[in-house]
Design an enzyme around this catalytic site. Structure first.
Site, PDB file in Angstrom:
ATOM      1  N   CYS A 162       0.835  -1.198   0.000  1.00  0.00           N
ATOM      2  CA  CYS A 162       0.000   0.000   0.000  1.00  0.00           C
ATOM      3  C   CYS A 162       0.881   1.263   0.000  1.00  0.00           C
ATOM      4  CB  CYS A 162      -0.999  -0.020   1.149  1.00  0.00           C
ATOM      5  SG  CYS A 162      -2.324   1.215   0.948  1.00  0.00           S
ATOM      6  N   HIS A 166      -3.951  -4.633  -0.270  1.00  0.00           N
ATOM      7  CA  HIS A 166      -3.516  -5.156   1.027  1.00  0.00           C
ATOM      8  C   HIS A 166      -3.605  -6.680   1.009  1.00  0.00           C
ATOM      9  CE1 HIS A 166      -3.185  -1.496   3.512  1.00  0.00           C
ATOM     10  NE2 HIS A 166      -4.138  -1.016   2.737  1.00  0.00           N
ATOM     11  N   GLU A 192      -2.704  -8.719   3.246  1.00  0.00           N
ATOM     12  CA  GLU A 192      -3.071  -9.207   4.583  1.00  0.00           C
ATOM     13  C   GLU A 192      -4.561  -9.035   4.874  1.00  0.00           C
ATOM     14  OE1 GLU A 192      -2.612  -4.854   5.240  1.00  0.00           O
ATOM     15  OE2 GLU A 192      -1.689  -6.360   3.932  1.00  0.00           O
TER      16      GLU A 192
END
Length: 206
Positions: free
Chosen positions: A81, A181, A183
């Site tokens: 990001c 992202h 995650e």
């Protein structure tokens, strides 16, 4: 387990990135210690917020130097990001603030006529093959939260459609970077992180 250093400069989704890397089998550690960064098989630079604030915090921590040294050593490196955006030389978001300058180009505002930020799941349009996306079957959906994105320069491996093609992922040799992202992107995002840990493991064993 493979040691992955998650650069702890006090901003962003540091712990969520660490936990996701641990979930895929890495010995992921939040660290501001340059010695540990040197020992790591891979280095991750997450980031949330403004380009200028993140770059200032990275410099204040001294981890900008550790990041550049890791990249120069050939250590697998992953920017996430705003961490991806910091790899470029500059951003329209923070005029006059120099980024790390590892990747060519500039970070610019998303196109006129779209809602900013892009805060949604979006599908990747694959530009070229990359080990980043090994084992993933299309369509590949990832989660985005951003108002700025990188130029369509060298190393682009995937874009997404948001008022036109927006750079979503870049790979230049051992430097990986995603605007999305991983995650926060479920099984597909974890697969990307698993591929990174695999790349770091392979280089450490070479």
């Amino acid at each position: 387990m493979t040691l992955i250093a998650v650069l702890d400069y006090g901003i962003g989704n540091l712990r969520s990135a660490q936990k996701a890397l641990q979930h895929v089998g890495a010995d992921a550690r939040l660290t501001a210690d340059p010695r540990l960064v040197r020992e790591a098989a891979g280095v991750v630079l997450p980031g949330v917020g403004s380009f200028g604030r993140c770059m200032e915090a990275l410099r204040d921590s001294g981890l900008d130097v550790a990041a550049l040294e890791a990249i120069e050593r050939g250590t697998p490196f992953f920017g996430i990001c705003v961490g991806m955006q910091l790899l470029y030389g500059r951003s329209e978001e923070s005029p006059g603030v120099a980024g790390l300058g590892v990747l060519e180009g500039e970070v610019r505002a998303l196109p006129e006529g779209v809602k900013r930020p892009q805060m949604q799941w979006n599908v990747l349009d694959i530009v070229r093959p990359s080990p980043m996306l090994d084992s993933l079957s299309e369509p590949i959906w990832m989660y985005f939260v951003h108002s700025y994105a990188a130029d369509h320069g060298g190393g682009v491996i995937a874009t997404c459609d948001y008022g036109g093609p927006v750079v979503a992922a870049v790979q230049r040799d051992h430097v990986w970077a995603t605007q999305f992202h991983p995650e926060k992107s479920g099984a597909a995002g974890l697969a990307v992180l698993r591929n990174f840990v695999g790349a770091a493991t392979g280089r450490a064993a070479a």
